[in-house]
Enzyme design. Sequence first.
Site, short mmCIF file in Angstrom:
data_model
loop_
_atom_site.label_atom_id
_atom_site.label_comp_id
_atom_site.label_asym_id
_atom_site.label_seq_id
_atom_site.Cartn_x
_atom_site.Cartn_y
_atom_site.Cartn_z
N GLN A 73 0.81 -1.21 0.00
CA GLN A 73 0.00 0.00 0.00
C GLN A 73 0.85 1.27 0.00
O GLN A 73 2.06 1.23 0.26
CB GLN A 73 -0.91 0.01 1.23
CG GLN A 73 -2.01 -1.04 1.18
CD GLN A 73 -3.02 -0.86 2.31
OE1 GLN A 73 -2.93 -1.50 3.33
NE2 GLN A 73 -3.98 0.01 2.09
N HIS A 74 0.19 2.37 -0.32
CA HIS A 74 0.66 3.74 -0.10
C HIS A 74 1.72 4.24 -1.08
O HIS A 74 1.93 5.45 -1.15
CB HIS A 74 1.24 3.92 1.31
CG HIS A 74 0.40 3.36 2.41
ND1 HIS A 74 -0.94 3.63 2.53
CD2 HIS A 74 0.72 2.54 3.44
CE1 HIS A 74 -1.42 3.01 3.59
NE2 HIS A 74 -0.44 2.33 4.16
N ASP A 128 -2.31 -4.88 0.56
CA ASP A 128 -1.81 -6.16 1.07
C ASP A 128 -2.57 -6.67 2.28
O ASP A 128 -2.91 -7.87 2.34
CB ASP A 128 -0.31 -6.07 1.36
CG ASP A 128 0.09 -4.85 2.17
OD1 ASP A 128 -0.79 -4.13 2.68
OD2 ASP A 128 1.31 -4.61 2.28
#
EC number: 2.7.1.17
Length: 433
Positions: free
Chosen positions: A71-72, A233
């Site tokens: 992520q991110h 995830d």
Amino acid sequence: MTLVVGVDSSTQSCKVVVMDASTGSVVRQGRASHPDGTEVDTAAWWVALQAALADAGGLDDVEAWAIGGQQHGMVVLDVEGRVIRPALLWNDTRSAGAAADLTAEFGADELAQRTGLVPVASFTITKLRWLRDNEPDNAARVAAVALPHDWLTWRLRGFGPAGESPRGPVLEELVTDRSDASGTGYWNPGTDGYDRDLLVAALGHDAVLPRVLGPLEWVQDEAGRRVGPGAGDNAGAALGLGAGPGDVVVSIGTSGTVFAVSETRTIDPTGTVAGFADADGRFLPLVATLNAARVLDAIGRVLGVDHAELSRLALAAEAGAGGLGLVPYFEGERTPNLPDATASLTGMTLASTTRENFARAAVEGMLSGLGAGLDALRGLGVPLERGLLVGGGAQSEAVRLIAPLVLGIPVEVPEPGEYVALGAARQAARVAA
């Protein structure tokens, strides 16, 4: 037999599972490594995805696929669909100052209401602000912003820069899912919509953002295969584990992650609990800790034992370790937010200071640190009825047996598996039906 593919494009590697959609059994697998670093050329992900797919036998006999991933991470594209600069990953901390600036400008309460998050360096919004402030020429070129799994889905569907992809740079074909969108800092899990004022405040101008697909929505790749929305995830792991409301996943890796499946949204202005969405239409409140399996590594080194012997020693001691207590903040701590804290050992007497008690205190201390995450979730009213213990630390017999006593809930330990990739495969099976 209907075959589907699930992908986990994580920080370290790309894993692929080919699954029989009717039985859920894995029939083929593949893997390829990613380069180290907190800033990565996205081309390395694309090469690794192609290699892992080839290792798993390819897509020719597959009906549907989906990608889960870290992520991110910030992937910025220009109008021609080219990646402007290497992606900044979730673990790149250079945007910590940008996080503080955004919080000061809008206020933690308002940001938590609007996005479910209070900015920290890991979230995409802070990386975009860093880009605006430190690389203004690159920021001005940004036509679209994607996350790692969004970009890989787009490329594998056949889109990309002209001359490098059969379908060309159609930025409007970028898609994502609720879980990954909820980790950006400019998406509202309450309205299921982007907060473009926050995007502009970060980047300096508006840009194309991936369309957020619902849990059962799908698009197609160039060959006509159905493509699921994918997932971040943790949300992918929840799908792979079959976690539902009342379940809390306790992941014991280098750091710790505690996340629960919830029917209702959480809002935490302290920033302790990130109010993510899940990939199933629900919510996934999450707490991260810095100290998890490394606690056991450190104490094992001090005692001169491996993990198996550390476990045996811990189980030879009584609960409470004779009053010996380990505060496990070896690297500071995020939950609670004590960045400058250090670890400490308390309750040392001639009677309590034994190898067995020291090992027991390590296990109990580590689990107590994760238990603080459960307490934070409980404090927001998230029901916690069953724990699912995963990650490398869960392979310790002592951890498995002591966890229910410390965490205060029944605990199950699933067999080790590639749960993010399995979750993506389960999603692909749904859209293939």
